[in-house]
Write an enzyme that holds these catalytic residues in place. Structure first.
Site, mmCIF file in Angstrom:
data_model
loop_
_atom_site.group_PDB
_atom_site.id
_atom_site.type_symbol
_atom_site.label_atom_id
_atom_site.label_comp_id
_atom_site.label_asym_id
_atom_site.label_seq_id
_atom_site.Cartn_x
_atom_site.Cartn_y
_atom_site.Cartn_z
ATOM 1 N N ASP A 1 4.461 -2.691 11.924
ATOM 2 C CA ASP A 1 3.114 -2.263 11.530
ATOM 3 C C ASP A 1 2.286 -1.884 12.760
ATOM 4 O O ASP A 1 1.538 -0.898 12.748
ATOM 5 C CB ASP A 1 2.419 -3.354 10.715
ATOM 6 C CG ASP A 1 2.384 -4.705 11.420
ATOM 7 O OD1 ASP A 1 3.246 -4.971 12.280
ATOM 8 O OD2 ASP A 1 1.490 -5.514 11.094
ATOM 9 N N LYS B 1 0.861 -1.174 0.000
ATOM 10 C CA LYS B 1 0.000 0.000 0.000
ATOM 11 C C LYS B 1 0.903 1.231 0.000
ATOM 12 O O LYS B 1 1.909 1.261 0.715
ATOM 13 C CB LYS B 1 -0.887 0.000 1.245
ATOM 14 C CG LYS B 1 -1.858 1.165 1.340
ATOM 15 C CD LYS B 1 -2.575 1.184 2.699
ATOM 16 C CE LYS B 1 -3.477 0.008 2.891
ATOM 17 N NZ LYS B 1 -4.308 0.157 4.116
#
Length: 244
Positions: free
Chosen positions: A105, A23
């Site tokens: 993350d 992404k």
């Protein structure tokens, strides 16, 4: 032309390399971005790297992909910086003693949530694994890791006799009336249980708080729970934007 090149020189490419896809977004000098795109290979980023000043990347366990991105950026004469989990960042202390064991993350999503609010918060990411991290004040308090929807479903099918599942993901919580629908709804119920426990912890300790959900199935979780949660689609990219 001169104004355009000056503007481009202040932009940054934010890249979130997940378990299944990449992404990315181009952010301005203030960390703001509008369009988020997806790709399968870092080679697909070659069209936009020359237009930015730097690349900021968060990666979950795919070192070869990061190496390829760094090589691509260097070849295009653009700085590439990999963000890693740190003992502290932006006045937020990490709960882990061995900070390298906290997935970047999760860490960057916490930093992203802290950009949105100063209230005590839970950050839940519904992906390959389901994770929950809680932050209060300047402290990342800790969290939970549980199997993601697909891992739960596939584990049941593999390890239990006479249990089979629908390949489609459950979009809302209902009572199953077949083995397939019971498995699907059971996996959804387990995800909602993680939200419920996060709310329970926060209610026990704080008068005001916020709960953020992100990740591939987060939108469906947000629609299925009675708890007041906030769906934020790009928390990792928001966290990366703080490093600009």
């Amino acid at each position: 032309m001169g104004e355009k090149s000056v503007s481009a020189a202040t932009n940054s490419l934010l890249v979130d390399i997940g378990n299944t896809r990449i992404k990315y977004a181009i952010a301005d000098a203030h960390g703001d971005f509008q369009v988020v795109r997806y790709c399968q290979s870092v080679a697909d980023l070659s069209y936009c790297i020359p237009s930015v000043q730097q690349v900021l990347v968060a990666n979950v366990g795919q070192a070869s992909v990061v190496d390829a991105l760094k090589d691509l950026a260097v070849g295009l004469n653009v700085r590439c910086r990999q963000i890693v989990t740190q003992p502290s960042a932006f006045n937020i202390e990490c709960a882990y003693q061995q900070v390298e064991n906290l997935g970047v993350d999760r860490w960057v999503a916490v930093l992203g949530a802290r950009k949105l609010t100063d209230l005590p918060s839970a950050v839940l990411d519904f992906g390959t694994a389901n994770t929950c991290d809680l932050v209060a004040g300047n402290q990342h308090v800790g969290g939970w890791i549980a199997p993601g929807y697909s891992l739960m479903r596939d584990s049941l099918v593999k390890n239990t006799q006479n249990v089979f599942a629908d390949a489609r993901e459950c979009r809302q919580l209902v009572l199953g009336d077949s083995t397939e629908s019971c498995v699907s709804s059971g996996c959804m119920a387990a995800q909602l249980g993680l939200v419920s426990m996060a709310e329970h912890y926060l209610k026990q300790n704080f008068e005001e708080f916020r709960i953020f959900v992100t990740g591939g199935l987060a939108r469906d979780v947000a629609k299925s729970t009675h708890i007041n949660v906030e769906f934020v689609e790009n928390l990792v990219l928001i966290g990366l934007s703080r490093f600009i």
